[in-house]
Enzyme design. Structure first.
Site, PDB file in Angstrom:
ATOM      1  CG  ASP A 256      -1.026   3.019   6.075  1.00  0.00           C
ATOM      2  OD1 ASP A 256      -1.934   3.530   5.389  1.00  0.00           O
ATOM      3  OD2 ASP A 256      -0.260   3.690   6.787  1.00  0.00           O
TER       4      ASP A 256
ATOM      5  CG  ASP B   4      -1.768   1.266   1.296  1.00  0.00           C
ATOM      6  OD1 ASP B   4      -2.572   1.479   0.372  1.00  0.00           O
ATOM      7  OD2 ASP B   4      -1.606   2.041   2.262  1.00  0.00           O
TER       8      ASP B   4
ATOM      9  CD  GLU C 206      -4.114   1.324  -3.386  1.00  0.00           C
ATOM     10  OE1 GLU C 206      -5.279   1.451  -2.986  1.00  0.00           O
ATOM     11  OE2 GLU C 206      -3.182   2.077  -3.031  1.00  0.00           O
TER      12      GLU C 206
ATOM     13  CB  CYS D 223     -14.371  -4.340  10.309  1.00  0.00           C
ATOM     14  SG  CYS D 223     -15.705  -4.870   9.214  1.00  0.00           S
TER      15      CYS D 223
ATOM     16  CB  CYS E 136     -16.217  -8.788  11.349  1.00  0.00           C
ATOM     17  SG  CYS E 136     -14.718  -8.079  10.625  1.00  0.00           S
TER      18      CYS E 136
ATOM     19  CB  CYS F 167     -13.168  -5.509   6.657  1.00  0.00           C
ATOM     20  SG  CYS F 167     -12.595  -6.534   8.036  1.00  0.00           S
TER      21      CYS F 167
ATOM     22  CB  CYS G  65     -15.600  -9.793   7.174  1.00  0.00           C
ATOM     23  SG  CYS G  65     -15.876  -8.008   7.362  1.00  0.00           S
TER      24      CYS G  65
END
Length: 434
Positions: free
Chosen positions: A379, A199, A283, A369, A372, A350, A353
């Site tokens: 990061d 990231d 990305e 999250c 969950c 997340c 999940c």
């Protein structure tokens, strides 16, 4: 397999040699700009008269007629191969433009594009022991500028191809291009442990899915204050004066120092990643669009221009684009691959999940999250999600223990998570009932 690799060394020219450098660079810059004007403004007239377009070979043949003109007799001071390479660089720039890899070629400017290339290996000699570089006009004949003194920090290996001399700030460098023979590694098909997600951010420039953090800001407040002071000193000088040239050189020297520091840091990071990981997923970011100015126009002025300008400086300081460029070829050398995955909602998803919610990003550093209650560094959570998308692009699938969304391919909510804890996993219960 043959590959090209360049070694960049520092050149220490004498005052006479530096004056020759500037004259050759100026001649190459003039030929490049004249060729650009010819191809940009007169291609239609040339086609109507000759029936063909303007190309590199035709422009190269016209160099002899250009040198014969009394107004351009100074071009004889520059080596012919350097002038021809300037036209070849222009042809490459047009090819990249028509291929969609770059924008339209722009004129070269004094102080920013001071470079020239010697393409003939037969006229180049590298003396590693004495730290000397022999080039046309520099050490080839008696009475010329003499051999160049260089600092050979490493021994070049392979077949010599060309040498490019360029200036950054007040320093001169020579890029020695070598062609080496490398064995293509025969590796098995990649598996899930071979993939790592990275990231890219501002506060933490590069964070891996394993939790490792790399990089730091290149320019601190002290360096930016110095650049503002040098810029103001340049704006107070008169155009064409010697004082302005000295102020411009001081500012250019500072900027080139920051660029070298940034490039060195990214080289160390990308080399470390390429050595330890086979597949790297990042990305797919449009850095040029992300760092566009928000100033707007007179009719439609932008908002938060100063804040956007500060963010642009921080993004460019981290070197995201250079990071991607270096990873591409360093991974390819070792039989690896760089994957670019969609960047949509990677910081809102997340990793446990798969639930997507902006509210899960409670702060810059914390991700909790709302579905969950999974909690992790923001990061690192984004890097894990990037890695998951990379696995999907490779056709691999990894199911972390105790997850619902990743196993079922759907988003989970709080009720589903509670049901999983109660029944020890929905998938296990479904298989028993079947």
């Amino acid at each position: 397999m043959k590959r090209l690799k360049a070694i960049r060394v520092r050149v220490y020219p004498t005052p006479e040699q530096e004056r020759s450098f500037l004259r050759i660079a100026g001649c190459c810059r003039l030929v490049y700009n004249l060729g650009l004007i010819q191809r940009r403004d007169f291609w239609r007239q040339y086609r109507n008269v000759t029936g063909r377009g303007i190309g590199w070979h035709g422009q190269k043949r016209e160099l002899t007629d250009l040198k014969a003109l009394p107004e351009a007799d100074f071009l004889r001071e520059a080596p012919s191969h350097c002038l021809q390479m300037a036209l070849q660089d222009l042809d490459t720039a047009y090819a990249r433009f028509f291929g969609g890899l770059a924008g339209y070629p722009r004129p070269r400017r004094k102080g920013e594009n001071d470079a020239f290339t010697f393409p003939d290996p037969a006229q180049i000699r590298v003396d590693v022991r004495d730290g000397r570089l022999v080039l046309p006009k520099f050490g080839r004949r008696r009475g010329d500028g003499g051999a160049l003194r260089v600092r050979m920090h490493r021994r070049p290996f392979g077949e010599l191809r060309r040498v490019t001399v360029s200036r950054e700030g007040k320093h001169w460098y020579a890029s020695i291009l070598m062609r080496t023979r490398a064995r293509q590694p025969q590796l098995p098909a990649p598996t899930a442990p071979d993939v790592v997600g990275i990231d890219r951010g501002v506060a933490a420039p590069f964070v891996t899915s394993g939790g490792a953090s790399f990089g730091a800001a290149t320019e601190g407040e002290h360096e930016r204050k110095k650049q503002r002071r040098l810029s103001k000193a340049l704006s107070r000088t008169q155009r064409g004066s010697r004082r302005r040239e000295k102020a411009r050189l001081r500012l250019l020297t500072h900027k080139s120092k920051m660029a070298r520091r940034r490039r060195d840091r990214i080289h160390k990071i990308t080399t470390e990643l390429a050595k330890n990981h086979r597949i790297v997923a990042i990305e797919k970011l449009r850095v040029q669009a992300m760092t566009a100015s928000a100033r707007g126009t007179v009719e439609a002025p932008g908002r938060n221009v100063a804040q956007k300008g500060g963010l642009n400086r921080e993004i460019l300081d981290r070197g995201w684009g250079e990071f991607r460029r270096q990873l591409v070829y360093k991974l390819a050398w070792r039989g690896g691959q760089l994957l670019e995955v969609p960047a949509v909602n990677t910081s809102r998803t997340c990793a446990a999940c798969g639930h997507v919610a902006a509210e899960s990003r409670t702060s810059r550093d914390l991700f909790r999250c709302v579905a969950c209650a999974h909690e992790d560094d923001a990061d690192r959570n984004a890097a894990i999600e990037i890695r998951r998308r990379g696995l999907m692009a490779l056709g691999l699938h990894e199911n972390p223990a105790g997850t619902v969304g990743t196993a079922r391919g759907a988003l989970c909510d709080g009720m589903a998570m509670n049901r999983e804890k109660k029944n020890d996993g929905i998938n296990a219960k479904t298989s028993v009932d079947a």
